[in-house]
Design a protein around this motif. Sequence first.
Motif, PDB file in Angstrom:
ATOM      1  N   ALA A  69      -9.153  20.426  82.599  1.00  0.00           N
ATOM      2  CA  ALA A  69      -7.840  20.248  83.017  1.00  0.00           C
ATOM      3  C   ALA A  69      -7.723  19.268  84.270  1.00  0.00           C
ATOM      4  CB  ALA A  69      -7.422  21.708  83.442  1.00  0.00           C
ATOM      5  N   ARG A  70      -9.030  19.325  85.076  1.00  0.00           N
ATOM      6  CA  ARG A  70      -8.954  18.525  86.198  1.00  0.00           C
ATOM      7  C   ARG A  70      -9.516  17.034  85.730  1.00  0.00           C
ATOM      8  NH1 ARG A  70     -11.721  23.338  89.075  1.00  0.00           N
ATOM      9  NH2 ARG A  70     -13.489  22.725  88.125  1.00  0.00           N
ATOM     10  N   GLY A  71      -9.800  16.816  84.637  1.00  0.00           N
ATOM     11  CA  GLY A  71     -10.198  15.464  84.146  1.00  0.00           C
ATOM     12  C   GLY A  71     -11.823  15.358  84.612  1.00  0.00           C
ATOM     13  N   GLU A  72     -12.514  16.237  84.702  1.00  0.00           N
ATOM     14  CA  GLU A  72     -13.658  15.934  85.338  1.00  0.00           C
ATOM     15  C   GLU A  72     -14.802  15.421  84.373  1.00  0.00           C
ATOM     16  OE1 GLU A  72     -15.104  19.367  87.564  1.00  0.00           O
ATOM     17  OE2 GLU A  72     -13.448  19.357  88.748  1.00  0.00           O
ATOM     18  N   TYR A  73     -14.463  15.515  82.976  1.00  0.00           N
ATOM     19  CA  TYR A  73     -15.158  14.880  81.796  1.00  0.00           C
ATOM     20  C   TYR A  73     -14.131  14.379  80.722  1.00  0.00           C
ATOM     21  CZ  TYR A  73     -14.598  19.294  79.529  1.00  0.00           C
ATOM     22  OH  TYR A  73     -13.859  20.424  78.640  1.00  0.00           O
ATOM     23  N   ASP A  74     -15.075  13.402  80.098  1.00  0.00           N
ATOM     24  CA  ASP A  74     -14.112  12.606  79.070  1.00  0.00           C
ATOM     25  C   ASP A  74     -14.624  13.690  77.724  1.00  0.00           C
ATOM     26  OD1 ASP A  74     -13.013  10.813  80.502  1.00  0.00           O
ATOM     27  OD2 ASP A  74     -14.800   9.300  80.093  1.00  0.00           O
ATOM     28  N   VAL A  75     -15.847  14.012  77.502  1.00  0.00           N
ATOM     29  CA  VAL A  75     -16.250  14.726  76.388  1.00  0.00           C
ATOM     30  C   VAL A  75     -17.240  15.836  76.858  1.00  0.00           C
ATOM     31  CG1 VAL A  75     -17.763  14.572  74.135  1.00  0.00           C
ATOM     32  CG2 VAL A  75     -16.387  12.717  75.042  1.00  0.00           C
ATOM     33  N   GLY A  76     -16.973  17.088  76.762  1.00  0.00           N
ATOM     34  CA  GLY A  76     -17.682  18.162  77.134  1.00  0.00           C
ATOM     35  C   GLY A  76     -18.334  18.942  75.864  1.00  0.00           C
ATOM     36  N   ILE A  77     -19.717  18.864  75.993  1.00  0.00           N
ATOM     37  CA  ILE A  77     -20.542  19.392  74.807  1.00  0.00           C
ATOM     38  C   ILE A  77     -21.190  20.919  75.128  1.00  0.00           C
ATOM     39  CG2 ILE A  77     -22.382  19.129  73.221  1.00  0.00           C
ATOM     40  CD1 ILE A  77     -22.209  16.105  74.039  1.00  0.00           C
ATOM     41  N   VAL A  78     -20.663  21.694  74.127  1.00  0.00           N
ATOM     42  CA  VAL A  78     -21.253  23.178  74.468  1.00  0.00           C
ATOM     43  C   VAL A  78     -22.501  23.427  73.400  1.00  0.00           C
ATOM     44  CG1 VAL A  78     -20.470  25.552  74.106  1.00  0.00           C
ATOM     45  CG2 VAL A  78     -18.718  23.924  74.822  1.00  0.00           C
ATOM     46  N   MET A  79     -23.399  23.491  74.040  1.00  0.00           N
ATOM     47  CA  MET A  79     -24.866  24.136  73.295  1.00  0.00           C
ATOM     48  C   MET A  79     -24.705  25.503  73.259  1.00  0.00           C
ATOM     49  SD  MET A  79     -27.360  22.860  71.744  1.00  0.00           S
ATOM     50  CE  MET A  79     -28.738  23.667  71.244  1.00  0.00           C
ATOM     51  N   SER A  80     -24.263  26.282  72.198  1.00  0.00           N
ATOM     52  CA  SER A  80     -24.082  27.754  72.072  1.00  0.00           C
ATOM     53  C   SER A  80     -23.760  27.830  70.677  1.00  0.00           C
ATOM     54  CB  SER A  80     -23.407  28.259  73.218  1.00  0.00           C
ATOM     55  OG  SER A  80     -23.213  29.677  72.684  1.00  0.00           O
ATOM     56  N   THR A  81     -23.915  29.256  70.184  1.00  0.00           N
ATOM     57  CA  THR A  81     -23.355  29.566  68.822  1.00  0.00           C
ATOM     58  C   THR A  81     -22.587  30.720  69.349  1.00  0.00           C
ATOM     59  OG1 THR A  81     -25.409  30.902  68.171  1.00  0.00           O
ATOM     60  CG2 THR A  81     -25.260  28.548  67.472  1.00  0.00           C
ATOM     61  N   ASP A  82     -22.376  31.010  70.303  1.00  0.00           N
ATOM     62  CA  ASP A  82     -21.581  32.236  70.790  1.00  0.00           C
ATOM     63  C   ASP A  82     -20.053  31.871  70.399  1.00  0.00           C
ATOM     64  OD1 ASP A  82     -20.396  34.502  72.008  1.00  0.00           O
ATOM     65  OD2 ASP A  82     -21.768  34.377  74.039  1.00  0.00           O
ATOM     66  N   THR A  83     -19.665  32.717  69.495  1.00  0.00           N
ATOM     67  CA  THR A  83     -18.348  32.709  68.966  1.00  0.00           C
ATOM     68  C   THR A  83     -17.151  33.138  70.129  1.00  0.00           C
ATOM     69  OG1 THR A  83     -18.175  34.767  68.027  1.00  0.00           O
ATOM     70  CG2 THR A  83     -18.670  32.786  66.440  1.00  0.00           C
ATOM     71  N   ASP A  84     -17.689  33.680  71.215  1.00  0.00           N
ATOM     72  CA  ASP A  84     -16.607  34.103  72.115  1.00  0.00           C
ATOM     73  C   ASP A  84     -16.355  32.833  73.079  1.00  0.00           C
ATOM     74  OD1 ASP A  84     -17.204  36.763  71.837  1.00  0.00           O
ATOM     75  OD2 ASP A  84     -18.504  37.368  73.441  1.00  0.00           O
ATOM     76  N   LEU A  85     -17.088  31.809  72.658  1.00  0.00           N
ATOM     77  CA  LEU A  85     -16.495  30.512  73.434  1.00  0.00           C
ATOM     78  C   LEU A  85     -15.303  29.681  72.640  1.00  0.00           C
ATOM     79  CD1 LEU A  85     -20.113  29.392  74.695  1.00  0.00           C
ATOM     80  CD2 LEU A  85     -18.407  30.400  75.880  1.00  0.00           C
ATOM     81  N   ILE A  86     -15.078  29.928  71.456  1.00  0.00           N
ATOM     82  CA  ILE A  86     -14.285  29.401  70.629  1.00  0.00           C
ATOM     83  C   ILE A  86     -12.816  29.270  71.309  1.00  0.00           C
ATOM     84  CG2 ILE A  86     -12.718  29.637  68.458  1.00  0.00           C
ATOM     85  CD1 ILE A  86     -15.210  30.339  67.093  1.00  0.00           C
ATOM     86  N   PRO A  87     -12.495  30.223  71.946  1.00  0.00           N
ATOM     87  CA  PRO A  87     -10.925  30.236  72.682  1.00  0.00           C
ATOM     88  C   PRO A  87     -11.161  29.008  73.772  1.00  0.00           C
ATOM     89  CG  PRO A  87     -11.353  32.560  72.812  1.00  0.00           C
ATOM     90  CD  PRO A  87     -12.732  31.566  72.161  1.00  0.00           C
ATOM     91  N   ALA A  88     -12.167  28.619  74.469  1.00  0.00           N
ATOM     92  CA  ALA A  88     -12.316  27.468  75.225  1.00  0.00           C
ATOM     93  C   ALA A  88     -12.269  26.305  74.716  1.00  0.00           C
ATOM     94  CB  ALA A  88     -13.661  27.860  76.370  1.00  0.00           C
ATOM     95  N   LEU A  89     -12.815  26.212  73.520  1.00  0.00           N
ATOM     96  CA  LEU A  89     -12.876  25.154  72.717  1.00  0.00           C
ATOM     97  C   LEU A  89     -11.380  24.812  72.393  1.00  0.00           C
ATOM     98  CD1 LEU A  89     -16.014  25.356  70.269  1.00  0.00           C
ATOM     99  CD2 LEU A  89     -15.698  24.182  72.295  1.00  0.00           C
TER     100      LEU A  89
END
Length: 147
Positions: A69-89
């Motif tokens: 939201a603050r524009g601090e990255y162009d591409v963010g890569i999440v290295m995890s298989t934790d499905t709790d992170l899907i809402p963030a994606l």
Amino acid sequence: MRIYRGQPDSRKEPRGSAIVERQCSVWRGLPRVVVFTRPLRYPRDWPKARPVEKGIDVALSVDFVLMAARGEYDVGIVMSTDTDLIPALEAVIALGGARFPRCEVAAWSTPRSHSPRLAIPGRRIWCHWLDEHDYLTVADRRNYSHT
């Protein structure tokens, strides 16, 4: 790069806590690396039952969305298989639409199979499949159990 990990309680696991402290200290000394720790939660029947990480996925999710939201990255890569992170994606996809920021994921691959990866039905999220060579290229081989 941001690293999120659980921190053992120094009263319950003094050796484990010291090891994690040493490891995080080295990581924090690397350029452009930020380390976040959260206390492990100890079940009532500890040490019979293992402690668990609590709040790590929430901290990662909040940071991932706020940084987008603050524009601090162009591409963010999440290295995890934790499905709790899907809402963030999903939130970052909603923020970015067809433009930046974009989210991607990374997961381990072996010659015989791929590990599970984070995915959202109906959305194409790029996955960086990492193999043993990739792991060995970045593996931290230090022994943190010694001072």
